[in-house]
Write a protein that holds these residues in place. Sequence first.
Motif, short mmCIF file in Angstrom:
data_model
loop_
_atom_site.label_atom_id
_atom_site.label_comp_id
_atom_site.label_asym_id
_atom_site.label_seq_id
_atom_site.Cartn_x
_atom_site.Cartn_y
_atom_site.Cartn_z
N TYR A 2 0.93 -1.19 -0.04
CA TYR A 2 -0.11 -0.09 -0.14
C TYR A 2 0.88 1.28 -0.13
CZ TYR A 2 -3.24 3.79 1.78
OH TYR A 2 -3.67 4.81 1.96
N LYS A 3 1.86 1.29 0.87
CA LYS A 3 2.82 2.50 1.00
C LYS A 3 3.62 2.64 -0.50
CE LYS A 3 2.17 3.15 5.31
NZ LYS A 3 1.66 4.30 5.65
N ILE A 4 3.79 1.50 -0.98
CA ILE A 4 4.46 1.91 -2.43
C ILE A 4 3.71 2.45 -3.48
CG2 ILE A 4 5.68 0.57 -4.14
CD1 ILE A 4 6.62 -1.57 -2.13
N LEU A 5 2.33 1.80 -3.45
CA LEU A 5 1.51 2.42 -4.39
C LEU A 5 1.01 4.00 -3.84
CD1 LEU A 5 -0.98 -0.43 -4.59
CD2 LEU A 5 0.69 0.10 -6.19
N SER A 7 3.24 6.00 -2.52
CA SER A 7 4.07 6.74 -2.79
C SER A 7 4.33 6.84 -4.38
CB SER A 7 5.51 6.19 -2.57
OG SER A 7 5.70 5.85 -0.93
N SER A 8 4.08 5.97 -5.06
CA SER A 8 3.76 6.10 -6.61
C SER A 8 2.99 7.23 -7.06
CB SER A 8 3.59 4.67 -7.31
OG SER A 8 4.56 3.93 -6.98
N LEU A 9 1.79 6.98 -6.48
CA LEU A 9 0.81 7.89 -6.48
C LEU A 9 1.14 9.46 -6.51
CD1 LEU A 9 -2.19 8.47 -7.60
CD2 LEU A 9 -2.85 8.04 -5.22
N VAL A 10 1.96 9.52 -5.13
CA VAL A 10 2.17 11.22 -4.84
C VAL A 10 3.11 11.65 -6.03
CG1 VAL A 10 3.41 12.20 -3.13
CG2 VAL A 10 1.76 10.65 -2.40
N ILE A 11 3.89 10.76 -6.35
CA ILE A 11 5.09 11.01 -7.21
C ILE A 11 4.49 11.45 -8.61
CG2 ILE A 11 6.87 10.36 -8.31
CD1 ILE A 11 7.93 8.82 -6.10
N SER A 12 3.53 10.68 -9.11
CA SER A 12 2.95 10.91 -10.33
C SER A 12 2.13 12.05 -10.16
CB SER A 12 2.09 9.54 -10.89
OG SER A 12 1.10 9.47 -10.05
N LEU A 13 1.24 12.22 -9.10
CA LEU A 13 0.43 13.33 -9.03
C LEU A 13 1.33 14.85 -9.00
CD1 LEU A 13 -2.23 12.49 -6.71
CD2 LEU A 13 -2.45 12.68 -9.00
N THR A 62 8.10 7.58 5.83
CA THR A 62 8.79 7.68 4.43
C THR A 62 10.22 6.56 4.16
OG1 THR A 62 8.24 9.89 4.33
CG2 THR A 62 10.03 9.19 2.75
N GLN A 63 10.84 6.60 5.45
CA GLN A 63 12.01 5.84 5.62
C GLN A 63 11.53 4.21 5.54
OE1 GLN A 63 14.05 6.79 9.09
NE2 GLN A 63 15.57 7.84 7.95
N ARG A 64 10.57 3.89 5.87
CA ARG A 64 9.77 2.53 6.05
C ARG A 64 9.43 2.22 4.51
NH1 ARG A 64 7.25 3.66 10.95
NH2 ARG A 64 5.44 4.40 10.13
N ALA A 65 8.76 3.07 3.80
CA ALA A 65 8.22 3.01 2.65
C ALA A 65 9.42 2.74 1.61
CB ALA A 65 7.36 4.11 1.96
N GLY A 66 10.45 3.53 1.84
CA GLY A 66 11.81 3.31 1.06
C GLY A 66 12.37 2.10 1.34
N ALA A 68 10.99 -0.74 2.03
CA ALA A 68 10.15 -1.64 1.60
C ALA A 68 10.29 -1.83 0.09
CB ALA A 68 8.76 -1.59 2.04
N ALA A 69 10.35 -0.58 -0.45
CA ALA A 69 10.72 -0.60 -1.95
C ALA A 69 12.08 -1.06 -2.35
CB ALA A 69 10.60 0.90 -2.40
N ALA A 70 13.18 -0.69 -1.46
CA ALA A 70 14.53 -1.16 -1.54
C ALA A 70 14.36 -2.76 -1.66
CB ALA A 70 15.23 -0.65 -0.62
N GLY A 71 13.66 -3.19 -0.60
CA GLY A 71 13.40 -4.83 -0.50
C GLY A 71 12.94 -5.58 -1.77
N LEU A 72 12.03 -4.82 -2.48
CA LEU A 72 11.38 -5.51 -3.57
C LEU A 72 12.41 -5.36 -4.67
CD1 LEU A 72 7.76 -4.08 -3.31
CD2 LEU A 72 8.67 -6.36 -2.65
N ILE A 73 13.04 -4.56 -4.85
CA ILE A 73 13.97 -4.20 -5.94
C ILE A 73 15.09 -5.25 -6.02
CG2 ILE A 73 15.75 -2.71 -7.27
CD1 ILE A 73 13.85 -0.51 -6.01
N LYS A 74 15.44 -5.80 -5.02
CA LYS A 74 16.83 -6.85 -5.25
C LYS A 74 16.48 -7.89 -6.04
CE LYS A 74 18.12 -6.18 -0.28
NZ LYS A 74 18.49 -6.74 0.98
#
Length: 74
Positions: A2-5, A7-13, A62-66, A68-74
């Motif tokens: 949810y946090k990644i989505l 964050s993606s929404l915030v960035i795109s908006l 923000t750090q938690r979301a980052g 989590a995203a870093a863990g998915l990128i590996k």
Amino acid sequence: MYKILLSSLVISLTACVTPSQQGEYIANHIERTFGPTCAAMGYEPGTDKYRDCKLSLYNADTQRAGSAAAGLIK
């Protein structure tokens, strides 16, 4: 996820707005998301401690979301 989505929404908006509008959006987001928690913890809205509380919660989120995203990128 949810946090990644979110964050993606915030960035795109925020890609299609002025820096001033982006700042206003983020400030409103922080107030809506973290303001009630800080008020419930006893911080008085409008004080420096209240603002510090909101920013601290925002930064931790923000750090938690980052992380989590870093863990998915590996």
